[in-house]
Design a protein around this motif. Structure first.
Motif, PDB file in Angstrom:
ATOM      1  N   UNK A 129       3.383   5.787  -3.071  1.00 27.70           N
ATOM      2  CA  UNK A 129       4.581   6.491  -3.526  1.00 27.70           C
ATOM      3  C   UNK A 129       4.596   6.585  -5.045  1.00 27.70           C
ATOM      4  N   UNK A 130       4.285   5.487  -5.716  1.00 28.29           N
ATOM      5  CA  UNK A 130       4.298   5.468  -7.181  1.00 28.29           C
ATOM      6  C   UNK A 130       3.222   6.370  -7.759  1.00 28.29           C
ATOM      7  N   UNK A 131       2.032   6.356  -7.163  1.00 30.07           N
ATOM      8  CA  UNK A 131       0.925   7.167  -7.671  1.00 30.07           C
ATOM      9  C   UNK A 131       1.264   8.650  -7.650  1.00 30.07           C
ATOM     10  N   UNK A 132       2.076   9.068  -6.690  1.00 28.59           N
ATOM     11  CA  UNK A 132       2.448  10.478  -6.574  1.00 28.59           C
ATOM     12  C   UNK A 132       3.676  10.839  -7.413  1.00 28.59           C
ATOM     13  N   UNK A 133       4.207   9.851  -8.139  1.00 29.73           N
ATOM     14  CA  UNK A 133       5.369  10.118  -8.972  1.00 29.73           C
ATOM     15  C   UNK A 133       6.649  10.291  -8.189  1.00 29.73           C
ATOM     16  N   UNK A 134       6.713   9.636  -7.003  1.00 28.78           N
ATOM     17  CA  UNK A 134       7.885   9.762  -6.135  1.00 28.78           C
ATOM     18  C   UNK A 134       8.783   8.538  -6.195  1.00 28.78           C
ATOM     19  N   UNK A 135       8.424   7.561  -7.006  1.00 30.64           N
ATOM     20  CA  UNK A 135       9.225   6.355  -7.121  1.00 30.64           C
ATOM     21  C   UNK A 135       8.469   5.271  -7.854  1.00 30.64           C
ATOM     22  N   UNK A 136       9.039   4.080  -7.859  1.00 31.36           N
ATOM     23  CA  UNK A 136       8.443   2.930  -8.545  1.00 31.36           C
ATOM     24  C   UNK A 136       8.275   1.797  -7.551  1.00 31.36           C
ATOM     25  N   UNK A 137       7.112   1.173  -7.580  1.00 26.60           N
ATOM     26  CA  UNK A 137       6.813   0.023  -6.727  1.00 26.60           C
ATOM     27  C   UNK A 137       6.748  -1.228  -7.597  1.00 26.60           C
ATOM     28  N   UNK A 138       7.605  -2.199  -7.308  1.00 25.78           N
ATOM     29  CA  UNK A 138       7.585  -3.471  -8.030  1.00 25.78           C
ATOM     30  C   UNK A 138       6.527  -4.376  -7.412  1.00 25.78           C
ATOM     31  N   UNK A 139       5.648  -4.896  -8.231  1.00 27.82           N
ATOM     32  CA  UNK A 139       4.593  -5.774  -7.732  1.00 27.82           C
ATOM     33  C   UNK A 139       5.164  -7.165  -7.456  1.00 27.82           C
ATOM     34  N   UNK A 140       4.481  -7.946  -6.591  1.00 21.39           N
ATOM     35  CA  UNK A 140       4.964  -9.305  -6.285  1.00 21.39           C
ATOM     36  C   UNK A 140       5.182 -10.114  -7.560  1.00 21.39           C
ATOM     37  N   UNK A 141       6.243 -10.911  -7.560  1.00 19.91           N
ATOM     38  CA  UNK A 141       6.574 -11.704  -8.733  1.00 19.91           C
ATOM     39  C   UNK A 141       7.539 -11.020  -9.678  1.00 19.91           C
ATOM     40  N   UNK A 142       8.076  -9.857  -9.270  1.00 20.58           N
ATOM     41  CA  UNK A 142       9.014  -9.150 -10.144  1.00 20.58           C
ATOM     42  C   UNK A 142      10.252 -10.005 -10.400  1.00 20.58           C
ATOM     43  N   UNK A 143      10.851  -9.776 -11.564  1.00 24.63           N
ATOM     44  CA  UNK A 143      12.057 -10.519 -11.919  1.00 24.63           C
ATOM     45  C   UNK A 143      13.194  -9.537 -12.209  1.00 24.63           C
TER      46      UNK A 143
ATOM     47  N   UNK B  95       0.829  -1.206   0.000  1.00 20.61           N
ATOM     48  CA  UNK B  95       0.000   0.000   0.000  1.00 20.61           C
ATOM     49  C   UNK B  95       0.864   1.257   0.000  1.00 20.61           C
ATOM     50  N   UNK B  96       1.925   1.253   0.808  1.00 19.34           N
ATOM     51  CA  UNK B  96       2.845   2.395   0.841  1.00 19.34           C
ATOM     52  C   UNK B  96       3.520   2.570  -0.514  1.00 19.34           C
ATOM     53  N   UNK B  97       4.011   1.452  -1.091  1.00 24.08           N
ATOM     54  CA  UNK B  97       4.690   1.521  -2.375  1.00 24.08           C
ATOM     55  C   UNK B  97       3.794   2.040  -3.485  1.00 24.08           C
ATOM     56  N   UNK B  98       2.558   1.572  -3.519  1.00 28.57           N
ATOM     57  CA  UNK B  98       1.631   2.041  -4.555  1.00 28.57           C
ATOM     58  C   UNK B  98       1.335   3.529  -4.393  1.00 28.57           C
TER      59      UNK B  98
END
Length: 350
Positions: free
Chosen positions: A268-282, A263-266
């Motif tokens: 952050x990403x929504x505000x254009x402050x970073x990128x959140x990798x979703x589960x299963x990232x490679x 929830x925190x990562x999403x």
């Protein structure tokens, strides 16, 4: 990651087990009857909060945000989808907990139809984050207190030297799971990068503590001087780390390890402050995210604008004074024989 709401968190802790909830609540009420508290200050203790509410005892909840969901959401702690709709799973989790809670409270002599949203509207909140890192979004009227909880006696850390003659790109990394370390550090340890890594469970078979361009610490380090000069913060979505990154104007790369961090990562990403990798990232997704953050200056500009504005609003706020003010007010109420806004009923089990 499978839970859909904060009601699901409570269910996993026993709140859909009627006999357990009855016994636990009775134990808390016995404690209250002995101690007779004028107020309760807690970080995470929903049963204590429930007991305070039923007993008419003022409560102050110091929270990073996740365990204090806003009561005005349709379902407790709506974990919003891209459309903002409440999922069937969330509705089921919330209904299940509300049903058992109502049954248990009736056995304690409480006749009102009390729901979780009523419980979460009771305590005053002191949120150890900022609006930009609050998992549920900005809340009007609540006190945001970043840095309320500080780590004890961290030690100094310094950026390792990078290859001479190349631009230095400084990365702070927080690793909690050894399994992700190879992919993560292989991606980040590029020629011109200088990496400080806080890795409590450091596996020396993977990396020495001092590798070219890398220094690994297993004990907490002093973050402020590192974040003041960092180019990128990489972590799992801790509210504390993310809050510090925003206030230091540093973009973030987040790989969440549980629902709260997601929830925190999403956010952050929504505000254009970073990128959140979703589960299963490679490794490929990691490399692409890193390159977007590394070579697009827009991330830093957005972080700088929000960080400067937020930090300016926080200057001069006395967070411990907020706690003391709450306690003093509660003591004055107790001396005057009054309680504020509680459900006070006779209870045959006390």
């Amino acid at each position: 990651m499978q839970l859909s709401s904060f009601a699901g968190v409570l269910a996993a802790q026993g709140w859909t087990d009627g006999p357990w909830l009855t016994g636990a609540l009775a134990a808390w009420q016995r404690l209250f009857s002995v101690v007779k508290p004028a107020c309760v200050v807690l970080d995470y203790a929903p049963l204590a909060c429930l007991t305070a509410w039923l007993s008419g005892v003022p409560a102050l909840h110091v929270s990073s945000g996740f365990d204090a969901p806003p009561p005005d959401h349709t379902g407790i702690g709506r974990f919003r989808s891209s459309t903002g709709e409440v999922s069937a799973a969330e509705m089921a989790e919330t209904t299940s907990v509300n049903t058992i809670l109502h049954q248990v409270l009736r056995s304690f002599g409480t006749r009102r139809n009390i729901r979780l949203r009523d419980l979460f509207s009771y305590p005053r909140l002191l949120l150890d984050c900022i609006p930009q890192t609050d998992p549920y979004g900005c809340r009007v009227g609540e006190v945001y207190a970043p840095f309320f909880s500080e780590p004890g006696k961290p030690h100094a850390a310094h950026w390792p030297e990078s290859v001479a003659g190349q631009e230095v790109y400084r990365i702070f990394v927080y690793i909690r799971e050894n399994a992700i370390a190879p992919s993560l550090l292989t991606c980040l340890l590029q020629a011109s990068n200088s990496v400080v890594c806080f890795w409590p469970d450091h596996d020396s078979s993977m990396y020495d503590r001092h590798t070219q361009g890398l220094v690994i610490h297993t004990e907490p380090v002093e973050l402020h001087p590192l974040f003041e000069t960092a180019s990128l913060i990489v972590g799992y979505g801790s509210v504390g780390i993310s809050t510090r990154a925003v206030l230091a104007n540093v973009p973030q790369l987040i790989f969440p390890t549980d629902l709260e961090k997601q929830m925190v990562g999403r956010r952050i990403q929504k505000q254009g402050l970073g990128i959140c990798l979703e589960p299963g990232w490679d490794a490929s997704a990691l490399q692409q995210a890193y390159e977007r953050l590394r070579f697009d200056e827009g991330w830093s500009r957005r972080s700088a604008a929000i960080g400067a504005h937020t930090l300016g609003q926080r200057v001069g706020v006395d967070y411990f004074g907020e706690v003391l003010s709450f306690v003093e007010s509660a003591l004055m109420q107790a001396q005057a024989g009054t309680r504020s806004g509680a459900v006070v009923e006779s209870n045959k089990n006390v």
